[in-house]
Design a protein around this motif. Sequence first.
Motif, PDB file in Angstrom:
ATOM      1  N   SER A  17      47.249  61.137  29.529  1.00 37.47           N
ATOM      2  CA  SER A  17      46.281  61.523  28.750  1.00 37.47           C
ATOM      3  C   SER A  17      44.506  61.552  29.294  1.00 37.47           C
ATOM      4  CB  SER A  17      45.645  60.071  27.535  1.00 37.47           C
ATOM      5  OG  SER A  17      45.432  59.874  26.750  1.00 37.47           O
ATOM      6  N   ASP A  18      44.304  61.483  30.184  1.00 35.43           N
ATOM      7  CA  ASP A  18      42.783  61.663  31.105  1.00 35.43           C
ATOM      8  C   ASP A  18      43.457  63.127  30.955  1.00 35.43           C
ATOM      9  OD1 ASP A  18      40.319  61.011  31.932  1.00 35.43           O
ATOM     10  OD2 ASP A  18      41.226  61.173  33.980  1.00 35.43           O
ATOM     11  N   ASP A  23      46.398  62.534  23.140  1.00 34.47           N
ATOM     12  CA  ASP A  23      46.490  60.995  22.271  1.00 34.47           C
ATOM     13  C   ASP A  23      47.573  60.348  22.981  1.00 34.47           C
ATOM     14  OD1 ASP A  23      48.478  61.444  20.771  1.00 34.47           O
ATOM     15  OD2 ASP A  23      46.523  62.278  19.238  1.00 34.47           O
ATOM     16  N   ALA A  24      48.065  59.852  22.802  1.00 31.10           N
ATOM     17  CA  ALA A  24      49.225  58.856  23.397  1.00 31.10           C
ATOM     18  C   ALA A  24      50.410  58.793  22.736  1.00 31.10           C
ATOM     19  CB  ALA A  24      49.262  57.255  23.776  1.00 31.10           C
ATOM     20  N   SER A  25      50.447  58.702  20.700  1.00 34.33           N
ATOM     21  CA  SER A  25      51.257  59.381  20.723  1.00 34.33           C
ATOM     22  C   SER A  25      51.723  60.641  21.124  1.00 34.33           C
ATOM     23  CB  SER A  25      50.886  59.698  19.669  1.00 34.33           C
ATOM     24  OG  SER A  25      50.392  60.524  18.581  1.00 34.33           O
ATOM     25  N   THR A  26      50.600  61.536  21.082  1.00 35.73           N
ATOM     26  CA  THR A  26      51.885  62.831  21.664  1.00 35.73           C
ATOM     27  C   THR A  26      52.021  63.212  22.433  1.00 35.73           C
ATOM     28  OG1 THR A  26      49.812  64.239  20.009  1.00 35.73           O
ATOM     29  CG2 THR A  26      50.873  65.178  22.422  1.00 35.73           C
TER      30      THR A  26
END
Length: 112
Positions: A17-18, A23-26
């Motif tokens: 993510s970073d 985002d986490a869901s993607t």
Amino acid sequence: MNFGPRAQGPMSIGELSDAFGLDASTLNRQTAAAMRAGLVERIPDPEGGMARKFRITDEGARMLDAEREGLVRSLERVMADWSDEDISGFAAYLRRFNTDIERLGGRPWPRP
């Protein structure tokens, strides 16, 4: 031309993510698809942390290398008649352009 190392080693969803600003869901959808395709695998954290990590598989590495080689060949064709000075100048401006995009996005490069 050298585009640097292929990967930084196993990464968690948070680290991905970073790195990619997603985002986490993607990332969960994308990593699930990459796992189904056999391109990445989920492993325990090699450093003993709680988060599971993702690591590129041999097949994923082969595909990444082939894609990178194709891009390099394309760039070499485009720049075949460019002088070394022109290529160096272009690379410097491209590096500056990318660095400024990252800075303006609040994600300066290189990240720790």
